[in-house]
Design a protein around this motif. Sequence first.
Motif, PDB file in Angstrom:
ATOM      1  N   SER A 171      27.995  12.431  36.464  1.00  9.36           N
ATOM      2  CA  SER A 171      29.344  12.707  35.974  1.00  9.36           C
ATOM      3  C   SER A 171      29.761  14.139  36.294  1.00  9.36           C
ATOM      4  N   GLY A 172      28.854  15.074  36.070  1.00  6.81           N
ATOM      5  CA  GLY A 172      29.145  16.473  36.379  1.00  6.81           C
ATOM      6  C   GLY A 172      29.428  16.682  37.862  1.00  6.81           C
ATOM      7  N   TYR A 173      28.653  16.019  38.695  1.00 13.77           N
ATOM      8  CA  TYR A 173      28.851  16.121  40.148  1.00 13.77           C
ATOM      9  C   TYR A 173      30.215  15.552  40.541  1.00 13.77           C
ATOM     10  N   ASN A 179      32.890  15.231  38.679  1.00 15.03           N
ATOM     11  CA  ASN A 179      33.936  16.133  38.188  1.00 15.03           C
ATOM     12  C   ASN A 179      34.081  17.340  39.095  1.00 15.03           C
ATOM     13  N   TRP A 180      32.950  17.940  39.470  1.00 10.08           N
ATOM     14  CA  TRP A 180      32.972  19.092  40.379  1.00 10.08           C
ATOM     15  C   TRP A 180      33.613  18.703  41.707  1.00 10.08           C
ATOM     16  N   LEU A 181      33.212  17.562  42.270  1.00 10.48           N
ATOM     17  CA  LEU A 181      33.738  17.115  43.551  1.00 10.48           C
ATOM     18  C   LEU A 181      35.247  16.901  43.469  1.00 10.48           C
ATOM     19  N   GLY A 182      35.704  16.294  42.374  1.00  7.38           N
ATOM     20  CA  GLY A 182      37.141  16.086  42.186  1.00  7.38           C
ATOM     21  C   GLY A 182      37.912  17.401  42.156  1.00  7.38           C
ATOM     22  N   ARG A 183      37.349  18.386  41.435  1.00  6.46           N
ATOM     23  CA  ARG A 183      38.005  19.711  41.370  1.00  6.46           C
ATOM     24  C   ARG A 183      38.040  20.365  42.743  1.00  6.46           C
ATOM     25  N   GLU A 184      36.937  20.276  43.470  1.00 10.15           N
ATOM     26  CA  GLU A 184      36.869  20.889  44.805  1.00 10.15           C
ATOM     27  C   GLU A 184      37.852  20.244  45.771  1.00 10.15           C
ATOM     28  N   ILE A 185      37.965  18.924  45.703  1.00  8.88           N
ATOM     29  CA  ILE A 185      38.885  18.216  46.589  1.00  8.88           C
ATOM     30  C   ILE A 185      40.316  18.574  46.233  1.00  8.88           C
ATOM     31  N   ASP A 209      13.108  10.344  46.123  1.00  8.10           N
ATOM     32  CA  ASP A 209      12.745  11.745  45.919  1.00  8.10           C
ATOM     33  C   ASP A 209      13.942  12.667  46.155  1.00  8.10           C
ATOM     34  N   ILE A 210      14.738  12.349  47.157  1.00 10.01           N
ATOM     35  CA  ILE A 210      15.938  13.151  47.423  1.00 10.01           C
ATOM     36  C   ILE A 210      16.905  13.041  46.239  1.00 10.01           C
ATOM     37  N   LEU A 211      17.090  11.833  45.730  1.00 12.76           N
ATOM     38  CA  LEU A 211      17.960  11.652  44.560  1.00 12.76           C
ATOM     39  C   LEU A 211      17.401  12.369  43.333  1.00 12.76           C
ATOM     40  N   ARG A 212      16.083  12.368  43.187  1.00 14.24           N
ATOM     41  CA  ARG A 212      15.447  13.070  42.059  1.00 14.24           C
ATOM     42  C   ARG A 212      15.651  14.574  42.192  1.00 14.24           C
ATOM     43  N   GLN A 213      15.445  15.097  43.391  1.00 10.09           N
ATOM     44  CA  GLN A 213      15.631  16.536  43.609  1.00 10.09           C
ATOM     45  C   GLN A 213      17.073  16.966  43.343  1.00 10.09           C
ATOM     46  N   ALA A 214      18.023  16.098  43.656  1.00 15.63           N
ATOM     47  CA  ALA A 214      19.438  16.401  43.414  1.00 15.63           C
ATOM     48  C   ALA A 214      19.786  16.262  41.940  1.00 15.63           C
ATOM     49  N   GLY A 215      18.894  15.634  41.163  1.00 21.77           N
ATOM     50  CA  GLY A 215      19.132  15.462  39.737  1.00 21.77           C
ATOM     51  C   GLY A 215      19.854  14.174  39.375  1.00 21.77           C
ATOM     52  N   PHE A 216      20.116  13.313  40.360  1.00 26.27           N
ATOM     53  CA  PHE A 216      20.866  12.084  40.108  1.00 26.27           C
ATOM     54  C   PHE A 216      20.026  10.994  39.455  1.00 26.27           C
ATOM     55  N   CYS A 230      12.497   4.530  37.813  1.00 28.76           N
ATOM     56  CA  CYS A 230      13.651   5.360  38.144  1.00 28.76           C
ATOM     57  C   CYS A 230      14.859   4.949  37.323  1.00 28.76           C
ATOM     58  N   LYS A 231      15.584   5.967  36.894  1.00 27.10           N
ATOM     59  CA  LYS A 231      16.757   5.746  36.056  1.00 27.10           C
ATOM     60  C   LYS A 231      17.823   6.756  36.454  1.00 27.10           C
ATOM     61  N   ARG A 232      19.069   6.337  36.458  1.00 25.80           N
ATOM     62  CA  ARG A 232      20.163   7.261  36.763  1.00 25.80           C
ATOM     63  C   ARG A 232      20.277   8.322  35.676  1.00 25.80           C
ATOM     64  N   ASP A 233      20.645   9.536  36.071  1.00 26.06           N
ATOM     65  CA  ASP A 233      20.961  10.593  35.114  1.00 26.06           C
ATOM     66  C   ASP A 233      22.486  10.672  35.059  1.00 26.06           C
TER      67      ASP A 233
END
Length: 98
Positions: free
Chosen positions: A81-83, A85-91, A54-61, A73-76
Amino acid sequence: MASEQRLRILQLLAEPGKHFGRQWSADPVQSGVCMTLIAEALAVTQPTASRHLDILRQAGFITVQKHLKWSYCKRDEATISGYLNWLGREISAASTGS
């Protein structure tokens, strides 16, 4: 993402045919993986697995699709990928002081 169990779920769902090929109720690659099999793979109770999912679903993963009495259940991949990319930019921004 701070949970080892949730990361493990995403790892398992990255190759559903390899890890859940014995699923008989639906094709694990096309339809997703039954929550019961995910709980078994993690060696946790179904309520514990459901909470992580449920936590993974709420996060959209992951997406969860119900069919008859099962939830699959299936990965999104786009969201993951968007997450990443965002994490890489933030780091990168943090390391350069931007």
